[in-house]
Scaffold this active site. Structure first.
Site, PDB file in Angstrom:
ATOM      1  N   LYS A 144      15.523 -45.301  41.730  1.00  0.00           N
ATOM      2  CA  LYS A 144      15.793 -43.878  41.510  1.00  0.00           C
ATOM      3  C   LYS A 144      14.772 -42.965  42.215  1.00  0.00           C
ATOM      4  O   LYS A 144      13.716 -43.427  42.667  1.00  0.00           O
ATOM      5  CB  LYS A 144      15.813 -43.605  40.001  1.00  0.00           C
ATOM      6  CG  LYS A 144      16.955 -44.336  39.279  1.00  0.00           C
ATOM      7  CD  LYS A 144      17.046 -43.901  37.825  1.00  0.00           C
ATOM      8  CE  LYS A 144      18.184 -44.612  37.118  1.00  0.00           C
ATOM      9  NZ  LYS A 144      18.361 -44.123  35.722  1.00  0.00           N
TER      10      LYS A 144
ATOM     11  N   TYR B  72      28.327 -41.587  37.335  1.00  0.00           N
ATOM     12  CA  TYR B  72      27.956 -41.489  35.922  1.00  0.00           C
ATOM     13  C   TYR B  72      29.063 -40.867  35.069  1.00  0.00           C
ATOM     14  O   TYR B  72      28.783 -40.371  33.970  1.00  0.00           O
ATOM     15  CB  TYR B  72      26.661 -40.685  35.788  1.00  0.00           C
ATOM     16  CG  TYR B  72      25.405 -41.481  36.110  1.00  0.00           C
ATOM     17  CD1 TYR B  72      25.061 -42.611  35.366  1.00  0.00           C
ATOM     18  CD2 TYR B  72      24.550 -41.092  37.130  1.00  0.00           C
ATOM     19  CE1 TYR B  72      23.909 -43.334  35.646  1.00  0.00           C
ATOM     20  CE2 TYR B  72      23.388 -41.812  37.409  1.00  0.00           C
ATOM     21  CZ  TYR B  72      23.082 -42.930  36.663  1.00  0.00           C
ATOM     22  OH  TYR B  72      21.934 -43.644  36.936  1.00  0.00           O
TER      23      TYR B  72
ATOM     24  N   ASN C 234      13.489 -43.011  35.017  1.00  0.00           N
ATOM     25  CA  ASN C 234      13.127 -44.362  34.559  1.00  0.00           C
ATOM     26  C   ASN C 234      13.224 -45.415  35.673  1.00  0.00           C
ATOM     27  O   ASN C 234      13.445 -46.588  35.423  1.00  0.00           O
ATOM     28  CB  ASN C 234      13.928 -44.752  33.306  1.00  0.00           C
ATOM     29  CG  ASN C 234      15.414 -44.876  33.566  1.00  0.00           C
ATOM     30  OD1 ASN C 234      15.882 -44.558  34.648  1.00  0.00           O
ATOM     31  ND2 ASN C 234      16.146 -45.348  32.575  1.00  0.00           N
TER      32      ASN C 234
ATOM     33  N   HIS D  71      18.194 -48.241  37.889  1.00  0.00           N
ATOM     34  CA  HIS D  71      19.462 -48.422  37.169  1.00  0.00           C
ATOM     35  C   HIS D  71      19.941 -49.843  37.429  1.00  0.00           C
ATOM     36  O   HIS D  71      19.751 -50.371  38.527  1.00  0.00           O
ATOM     37  CB  HIS D  71      20.534 -47.439  37.677  1.00  0.00           C
ATOM     38  CG  HIS D  71      21.917 -47.832  37.256  1.00  0.00           C
ATOM     39  ND1 HIS D  71      22.440 -47.491  36.036  1.00  0.00           N
ATOM     40  CD2 HIS D  71      22.865 -48.592  37.870  1.00  0.00           C
ATOM     41  CE1 HIS D  71      23.657 -48.012  35.920  1.00  0.00           C
ATOM     42  NE2 HIS D  71      23.942 -48.683  37.024  1.00  0.00           N
TER      43      HIS D  71
ATOM     44  N   GLU E 211      30.653 -50.729  40.294  1.00  0.00           N
ATOM     45  CA  GLU E 211      29.523 -49.982  40.861  1.00  0.00           C
ATOM     46  C   GLU E 211      29.216 -50.443  42.289  1.00  0.00           C
ATOM     47  O   GLU E 211      28.905 -49.625  43.164  1.00  0.00           O
ATOM     48  CB  GLU E 211      28.298 -50.134  39.948  1.00  0.00           C
ATOM     49  CG  GLU E 211      28.526 -49.435  38.602  1.00  0.00           C
ATOM     50  CD  GLU E 211      27.377 -49.591  37.614  1.00  0.00           C
ATOM     51  OE1 GLU E 211      26.386 -50.296  37.925  1.00  0.00           O
ATOM     52  OE2 GLU E 211      27.475 -48.999  36.524  1.00  0.00           O
TER      53      GLU E 211
HETATM   54  P1  CMP Z   1      20.875 -45.493  33.674  1.00  0.00           P
HETATM   55  O1  CMP Z   1      20.806 -46.956  33.455  1.00  0.00           O
HETATM   56  O2  CMP Z   1      20.848 -45.032  35.082  1.00  0.00           O
HETATM   57  O3  CMP Z   1      22.204 -44.914  32.974  1.00  0.00           O
HETATM   58  C1  CMP Z   1      22.302 -43.598  32.484  1.00  0.00           C
HETATM   59  C2  CMP Z   1      21.004 -42.863  32.564  1.00  0.00           C
HETATM   60  O4  CMP Z   1      20.922 -41.678  31.816  1.00  0.00           O
HETATM   61  C3  CMP Z   1      19.918 -43.743  32.011  1.00  0.00           C
HETATM   62  O5  CMP Z   1      19.654 -44.811  32.902  1.00  0.00           O
HETATM   63  C4  CMP Z   1      18.788 -42.737  31.831  1.00  0.00           C
HETATM   64  O6  CMP Z   1      17.939 -42.641  32.957  1.00  0.00           O
HETATM   65  C5  CMP Z   1      19.526 -41.402  31.694  1.00  0.00           C
HETATM   66  N1  CMP Z   1      19.243 -40.739  30.437  1.00  0.00           N
HETATM   67  C6  CMP Z   1      18.691 -39.526  30.334  1.00  0.00           C
HETATM   68  N2  CMP Z   1      18.566 -39.195  29.040  1.00  0.00           N
HETATM   69  C7  CMP Z   1      19.061 -40.219  28.305  1.00  0.00           C
HETATM   70  C8  CMP Z   1      19.204 -40.463  26.904  1.00  0.00           C
HETATM   71  N3  CMP Z   1      18.811 -39.571  25.992  1.00  0.00           N
HETATM   72  N4  CMP Z   1      19.746 -41.635  26.525  1.00  0.00           N
HETATM   73  C9  CMP Z   1      20.160 -42.558  27.442  1.00  0.00           C
HETATM   74  N5  CMP Z   1      20.043 -42.361  28.793  1.00  0.00           N
HETATM   75  C10 CMP Z   1      19.492 -41.209  29.211  1.00  0.00           C
END
Ligand code: CMP
Length: 140
Positions: free
Chosen positions: A11, A51, A114, A117, A128
């Protein structure tokens, strides 16, 4: 068990800090092989489409803004039980809950930023992968 594939994104928070190699090293050390990789700047349409499952969540708009805020590296990873293997090395979505030795424990800045993904099932991995790669771009 036969090798399977999963989909990964490094990311914008990680590319910004020049962590593409460090993250990829952890993926490889976990037994995953990068069989496709490209650095792209996601469009808003791509982020919203990718998403779409989170469309109704309160964080959806901010998530799409973040994912288009800088380059990402999209990858196809191959290995034994690739989806689970990748999720284990990534660690929990919220880095505050991620185990030692995981990518998110080492590098993630927040639940949104974070660092990585990874697909959550074999079915979603296929969807995906197909979203970002043509078959000929994947070389196993
Ligand atoms: P990802 O695995 O990319 O899938 C959805 C993303 O939403 C997740 O990782 C997080 O980076 C992001 N995200 C942001 N806020 C939240 C939240 N409160 N709960 C879960 N995912 C979140």
């Amino acid at each position: 068990m036969a090798a399977t594939r999963t989909f990964s994104i490094i990311k914008p928070d990680a590319t910004r800090r020049n962590l593409t190699g460090a993250v990829t090293k952890m993926l490889e050390e976990a037994g995953l092989r990068v069989v496709a990789s490209k650095r792209i700047r996601m469009s808003r349409d791509q982020a919203e489409g990718f998403y779409a499952v989170h469309k109704e969540r309160p964080f959806f708009n901010d998530l799409c803004t973040f994912m288009t805020s800088g380059p990402v590296v999209v990858q196809v990873l191959e290995g034994e039980d690739a989806v689970t293997r990748n999720r284990t090395v990534m660690g929990a979505t919220n880095p505050a809950q991620a185990d030692e030795g995981t990518i998110r424990k080492a590098y993630a800045e927040s639940i949104e930023a974070n660092s990585v993904h990874g697909s959550d099932s074999d079915e979603n991995a296929k969807i995906e992968i197909d979203f970002f790669f043509k078959p000929e771009e994947i070389v196993g």
